[in-house]
Design an enzyme around this catalytic site. Structure first.
Site, mmCIF file in Angstrom:
data_model
loop_
_atom_site.group_PDB
_atom_site.id
_atom_site.type_symbol
_atom_site.label_atom_id
_atom_site.label_comp_id
_atom_site.label_asym_id
_atom_site.label_seq_id
_atom_site.Cartn_x
_atom_site.Cartn_y
_atom_site.Cartn_z
ATOM 1 N N LYS A 187 0.823 -1.218 0.000
ATOM 2 C CA LYS A 187 0.000 0.000 0.000
ATOM 3 C C LYS A 187 0.852 1.260 0.000
ATOM 4 O O LYS A 187 0.327 2.357 -0.202
ATOM 5 C CB LYS A 187 -0.958 -0.008 1.194
ATOM 6 N N ASP A 207 -7.318 -11.472 8.177
ATOM 7 C CA ASP A 207 -7.363 -10.129 7.591
ATOM 8 C C ASP A 207 -8.821 -9.652 7.466
ATOM 9 O O ASP A 207 -9.178 -8.541 7.879
ATOM 10 C CB ASP A 207 -6.682 -10.173 6.211
HETATM 11 FE FE LIG Z 1 -4.455 -6.308 1.624
#
Ligand SMILES: [Fe+2]
Length: 341
Positions: free
Chosen positions: A209, A287
């Site tokens: 990210k 997650d």
């Molecule tokens: Fe991710």
């Protein structure tokens, strides 16, 4: 000892860096003559040495000094040298220190002892001087390689934390996913090695990210198709960033494939079923669970049970592994979600 004492001490050409000769070696052997012989030989090559006569002395050195290689006599009296090896392997600070096991046993028992001690190499006594120095140098290269990887990983972890810090809704996400995933893995009976890959992979899973612009990463409203595509690129961008850890294949798989789904509808590779490693599948569920139970700008956080119901619906749709969902259900029902009150 006469055979050993009469051996010629071979001096190797100093073509390796001075750095290599400053390595510190623990010599754990109950025989004073052997200790002296190894120490003299290694010091003549420029190494630092610490000698230990007993297991307790060896453990004291390990606790107080930074050791690069451990030379351990497998037959030390009392609790024997295997205790030193186990202590090395069980301590996170020393678990990667190469062990050169010295044994008086013949080939097969010596090898069995080496495997049992999780030694990197073993030599049968009396040890040939040239062979000893060669082994030490080889193990030192291995240690340096592992140290470099560890340093790179530490740097990448810092980068991953910086990425998370950009988004207040994401703070601590990697750490929570890591703890939940490791707990799930333990409930599923995965090995210690697998749990360790999961822990590290989960910490780094969203590192890609860093390549996503803030206006997309922090956007409050729905993303356009193009923005989604940029956001989704964090999977393969993350794997590319971590490419220097190429020998950590399970970790790279987790980073690249943590958004895959069992029915092939995930990204970036559209993997299906067992094409997705079990380690990756565990991290994926952890997650999703953390995402659901964390507040978002557009919704409040799900309760644990609401999250379980949502993940069950998605598992029945063919996205997630039902065994992992079962482990998650057990974890939540026993109210032992790591990091939660
Ligand atoms: Fe991710």
């Amino acid at each position: 000892m006469s055979t050993l004492s009469s051996q010629v001490v071979v001096t190797f050409p100093k073509d390796l860096s001075q750095e290599s000769n400053r390595a510190t070696i623990l010599i754990a052997d109950s025989d004073e003559d052997y200790r002296q012989l190894y120490s003299d030989l290694l010091r003549s090559e420029g190494f630092h040495t610490f000698c230990a006569k007993t297991v307790d002395q060896a453990l004291a050195v390990l606790h107080h000094e930074r050791i690069d290689i451990a030379l351990v006599d497998g037959m030390m009296p009392k609790t024997n040298g295997m205790t030193v090896c186990r202590e090395l392997r069980s301590n996170p600070e020393t678990r990667l220190v190469p062990i050169l096991l010295l044994t008086s046993w013949e080939l097969a028992p010596g090898r069995a002892m080496g495997i049992d001690a999780d030694a990197d190499a073993y030599l049968k006594k009396p040890v040939n001087n040239i062979e000893l120095i060669t082994r030490v140098r080889t193990l030192l290269e291995k240690k340096r390689f592992t140290d470099n990887l560890e340093n790179t990983e530490k740097m990448l972890l810092t980068l991953a934390e910086l990425v998370e810090a950009k988004n207040p809704y994401n703070a601590g996400h990697g750490f929570r996913v890591s703890r939940t995933a490791v707990s799930l893995a333990a409930r599923m009976g995965l090995s210690a090695d697998d749990r360790e890959w999961i822990r590290r992979g989960a910490l780094l899973h969203d590192i890609g990210k860093v390549g996503v612009p803030d206006e997309i990463l922090l956007k409050l409203g729905p993303l356009t198709a193009e923005e989604k595509s940029v956001l989704n690129s964090h999977t393969y961008v993350g794997a590319r960033i971590c490419a220097p850890l190429s020998s950590y294949r399970p970790l790279l798989q987790i980073i690249r494939n943590h958004h895959e789904r069992l029915d092939g509808s995930g990204y970036p590779d559209g993997l299906r079923g067992k094409e997705i490693s079990i380690l990756t599948r565990v991290v994926s569920v952890a997650d999703v669970y953390d995402g659901l139970t964390t507040r978002r700008p557009y919704r409040g956080s799900f309760s644990d049970m609401q999250a379980i119901h949502q993940i069950r619906r998605e598992a029945e749709q063919g996205w997630w592994d039902l065994r992992i969902l079962a482990a998650l259900g057990t974890m939540v029902s026993f109210q032992c979600v790591p990091g939660r009150a």
